[in-house]
Motif scaffolding. Structure first.
Motif, mmCIF file in Angstrom:
data_model
loop_
_atom_site.group_PDB
_atom_site.id
_atom_site.type_symbol
_atom_site.label_atom_id
_atom_site.label_comp_id
_atom_site.label_asym_id
_atom_site.label_seq_id
_atom_site.Cartn_x
_atom_site.Cartn_y
_atom_site.Cartn_z
ATOM 1 N N VAL A 35 0.780 -1.327 -0.089
ATOM 2 C CA VAL A 35 -0.023 -0.050 0.005
ATOM 3 C C VAL A 35 1.010 1.260 0.021
ATOM 4 O O VAL A 35 1.736 1.492 0.876
ATOM 5 C CB VAL A 35 -0.946 -0.037 1.272
ATOM 6 C CG1 VAL A 35 -1.841 1.229 1.316
ATOM 7 C CG2 VAL A 35 -1.842 -1.198 1.093
ATOM 8 N N PHE A 36 0.546 2.108 -0.877
ATOM 9 C CA PHE A 36 1.251 3.288 -1.180
ATOM 10 C C PHE A 36 0.321 4.614 -1.168
ATOM 11 O O PHE A 36 -0.860 4.422 -1.483
ATOM 12 C CB PHE A 36 1.955 3.471 -2.487
ATOM 13 C CG PHE A 36 3.171 2.727 -2.708
ATOM 14 C CD1 PHE A 36 4.601 3.105 -2.438
ATOM 15 C CD2 PHE A 36 2.831 1.316 -2.924
ATOM 16 C CE1 PHE A 36 5.469 2.113 -2.626
ATOM 17 C CE2 PHE A 36 4.067 0.328 -3.172
ATOM 18 C CZ PHE A 36 5.438 0.874 -3.094
ATOM 19 N N MET A 37 0.684 5.607 -0.485
ATOM 20 C CA MET A 37 0.103 6.875 -0.323
ATOM 21 C C MET A 37 0.516 7.920 -1.304
ATOM 22 O O MET A 37 1.739 8.398 -1.266
ATOM 23 C CB MET A 37 -0.298 7.394 1.080
ATOM 24 C CG MET A 37 -1.096 8.619 1.253
ATOM 25 S SD MET A 37 -1.014 9.208 3.025
ATOM 26 C CE MET A 37 0.421 9.748 3.071
ATOM 27 N N ASP A 38 -0.236 8.328 -2.093
ATOM 28 C CA ASP A 38 -0.100 9.648 -3.116
ATOM 29 C C ASP A 38 0.280 10.881 -2.225
ATOM 30 O O ASP A 38 -0.416 11.198 -1.331
ATOM 31 C CB ASP A 38 -1.180 9.944 -4.101
ATOM 32 C CG ASP A 38 -0.742 10.697 -5.229
ATOM 33 O OD1 ASP A 38 0.053 11.736 -5.097
ATOM 34 O OD2 ASP A 38 -1.340 10.568 -6.295
ATOM 35 N N GLN A 39 1.276 11.621 -2.254
ATOM 36 C CA GLN A 39 1.764 12.722 -1.564
ATOM 37 C C GLN A 39 1.087 13.832 -1.819
ATOM 38 O O GLN A 39 1.103 14.838 -1.114
ATOM 39 C CB GLN A 39 3.084 13.084 -1.802
ATOM 40 C CG GLN A 39 4.136 11.693 -1.223
ATOM 41 C CD GLN A 39 4.058 11.606 0.091
ATOM 42 O OE1 GLN A 39 3.232 11.069 0.831
ATOM 43 N NE2 GLN A 39 5.100 12.208 0.819
ATOM 44 N N GLU A 40 0.318 13.872 -3.094
ATOM 45 C CA GLU A 40 -0.570 15.011 -3.262
ATOM 46 C C GLU A 40 -1.887 15.003 -3.043
ATOM 47 O O GLU A 40 -2.499 16.006 -2.118
ATOM 48 C CB GLU A 40 -0.455 15.437 -5.008
ATOM 49 C CG GLU A 40 0.856 15.773 -5.378
ATOM 50 C CD GLU A 40 0.905 16.014 -6.864
ATOM 51 O OE1 GLU A 40 -0.417 16.315 -7.545
ATOM 52 O OE2 GLU A 40 1.985 15.858 -7.351
ATOM 53 N N ASN A 41 -2.486 13.861 -2.916
ATOM 54 C CA ASN A 41 -4.172 13.926 -2.904
ATOM 55 C C ASN A 41 -4.211 12.805 -1.637
ATOM 56 O O ASN A 41 -5.382 12.691 -1.430
ATOM 57 C CB ASN A 41 -4.931 13.702 -4.012
ATOM 58 C CG ASN A 41 -4.544 12.128 -4.758
ATOM 59 O OD1 ASN A 41 -3.664 11.505 -4.203
ATOM 60 N ND2 ASN A 41 -5.010 12.037 -6.001
ATOM 61 N N TYR A 42 -3.351 12.264 -1.015
ATOM 62 C CA TYR A 42 -3.545 11.430 0.079
ATOM 63 C C TYR A 42 -4.172 10.031 -0.394
ATOM 64 O O TYR A 42 -4.741 9.452 0.624
ATOM 65 C CB TYR A 42 -3.994 12.053 1.423
ATOM 66 C CG TYR A 42 -3.060 13.143 1.569
ATOM 67 C CD1 TYR A 42 -1.719 13.029 2.435
ATOM 68 C CD2 TYR A 42 -3.732 14.696 1.518
ATOM 69 C CE1 TYR A 42 -0.968 14.247 2.553
ATOM 70 C CE2 TYR A 42 -2.790 15.560 1.804
ATOM 71 C CZ TYR A 42 -1.478 15.395 2.301
ATOM 72 O OH TYR A 42 -0.806 16.492 2.771
ATOM 73 N N GLU A 43 -4.417 9.932 -1.519
ATOM 74 C CA GLU A 43 -5.045 8.570 -2.034
ATOM 75 C C GLU A 43 -4.226 7.428 -1.812
ATOM 76 O O GLU A 43 -2.922 7.407 -2.175
ATOM 77 C CB GLU A 43 -5.512 8.841 -3.483
ATOM 78 C CG GLU A 43 -6.411 7.894 -4.206
ATOM 79 C CD GLU A 43 -6.689 7.758 -5.527
ATOM 80 O OE1 GLU A 43 -6.318 6.851 -6.353
ATOM 81 O OE2 GLU A 43 -6.850 9.030 -5.752
ATOM 82 N N GLN A 44 -4.815 6.302 -1.344
ATOM 83 C CA GLN A 44 -4.048 5.054 -1.269
ATOM 84 C C GLN A 44 -4.162 4.085 -2.177
ATOM 85 O O GLN A 44 -5.309 4.008 -2.768
ATOM 86 C CB GLN A 44 -4.339 4.443 0.118
ATOM 87 C CG GLN A 44 -3.987 5.291 1.326
ATOM 88 C CD GLN A 44 -4.099 4.647 2.552
ATOM 89 O OE1 GLN A 44 -4.402 3.429 2.686
ATOM 90 N NE2 GLN A 44 -3.950 5.179 3.810
ATOM 91 N N VAL A 45 -3.115 3.524 -2.741
ATOM 92 C CA VAL A 45 -3.146 2.518 -3.974
ATOM 93 C C VAL A 45 -2.455 1.385 -3.447
ATOM 94 O O VAL A 45 -1.215 1.369 -2.819
ATOM 95 C CB VAL A 45 -2.158 3.096 -4.961
ATOM 96 C CG1 VAL A 45 -2.049 2.283 -6.277
ATOM 97 C CG2 VAL A 45 -3.026 4.481 -5.546
ATOM 98 N N SER A 46 -2.929 0.074 -3.721
ATOM 99 C CA SER A 46 -2.184 -1.072 -3.565
ATOM 100 C C SER A 46 -1.662 -1.741 -4.916
ATOM 101 O O SER A 46 -2.287 -1.625 -5.761
ATOM 102 C CB SER A 46 -3.305 -2.231 -2.946
ATOM 103 O OG SER A 46 -2.708 -3.508 -2.587
#
Length: 187
Positions: free
Chosen positions: A81-92
Motif C-alpha cells: 500500500v502506497f499513499m499519493d503525496q498530493e491527494n493522500y489517495e491510497q493505492v495497493s
C-alpha cells in the motif's frame, strides 16, 4: 508519437495497447535496402521481453505514463500500500508488479510510482539509499586484508554482500539499481 530517431534506453512506448520500455536498441544501415532499428523491449506490466525491428522513420505511440511521488505505508498481505503525496489517495500494488524491488521497501520511504492508464505498473527508487543491517554474522578479528565479504540482511529483507568489518545494527548505503553495498553511512 516517436520515430526511430528518438529511441534511447528506458524510453516508454505503447505497442498493442501495452506499455514497453526500450532496454536495448541498435540502428542498422545495410549497404543494400532501407535502414532499420533493432530493439529489445520490456513489457512494464508482465516483465516479458520482446525483440522487435522497426523501419527507419516508423512512427510509434508514446506510452501514456505518469510518474507520481508516493510514500510506502505497509504490506496488507495482498499487495503493498502506497499513499499519493498530493491527494493522500491510497493505492495497493501487487507483488508481481514490484518484483525484487519489494525488498527495498521500508515504511515511510518515498518512491516514484509509474502509472499507465490509471494503473500502477512499476516503481523507481533513488539511486542510493541508506538501510540498517538487521542480521549478519560477526566478522573474524584480523580478517580484513583479503577483501572477503559476508551476507547481511537489511531491514526490507534484501540480502547484500558486505565487507567482514561491517556489523549488525550498522547503517549502510546501497545502490538500488544493482542492489550492492556501497559504504557505511553516518545518516
Amino acid at each position: 508519437m516517436y520515430t526511430t530517431s528518438d529511441f534511447r534506453n528506458n524510453l516508454k512506448l505503447e505497442i498493442d495497447g501495452e506499455p514497453y520500455a526500450i532496454t536495448y536498441f541498435q540502428s542498422v544501415n545495410p549497404g543494400k535496402g532501407t535502414a532499420f532499428t533493432r530493439t529489445k523491449l520490456k513489457n512494464l506490466i508482465t516483465g516479458a521481453q520482446l525483440e522487435r525491428t522497426f523501419k527507419s522513420g516508423e512512427k510509434i505511440l508514446k506510452a501514456d505514463m505518469e510518474e507520481r511521488r508516493m510514500q510506502y505505508l505497509y504490506n496488507d498481505g495482498e499487495g503493498y500500500v502506497f499513499m499519493d503525496q498530493e491527494n493522500y489517495e491510497q493505492v495497493s500494488i501487487a507483488e508481481s508488479v514490484l518484483g525484487d524491488d519489494r525488498l527495498l521497501l521500508v515504511e515511510n520511504i518515498e518512491v516514484s510510482v509509474l502509472i499507465f492508464k490509471g494503473r500502477p505498473v512499476g516503481t523507481s527508487f533513488p539511486n542510493h539509499m541508506v538501510y540498517t543491517i538487521t542480521f549478519c554474522e560477526p566478522g573474524l578479528k584480523g580478517d580484513t586484508a583479503t577483501g572477503a565479504t559476508k551476507p547481511a540482511t537489511l531491514e526490507g529483507g534484501l540480502v547484500v554482500q558486505v565487507p567482514l568489518f561491517v556489523e549488525q545494527g550498522e547503517r549502510i548505503k546501497v545502490d538500488t539499481r544493482t542492489k550492492e553495498y556501497l559504504n557505511r553511512s553516518n545518516e
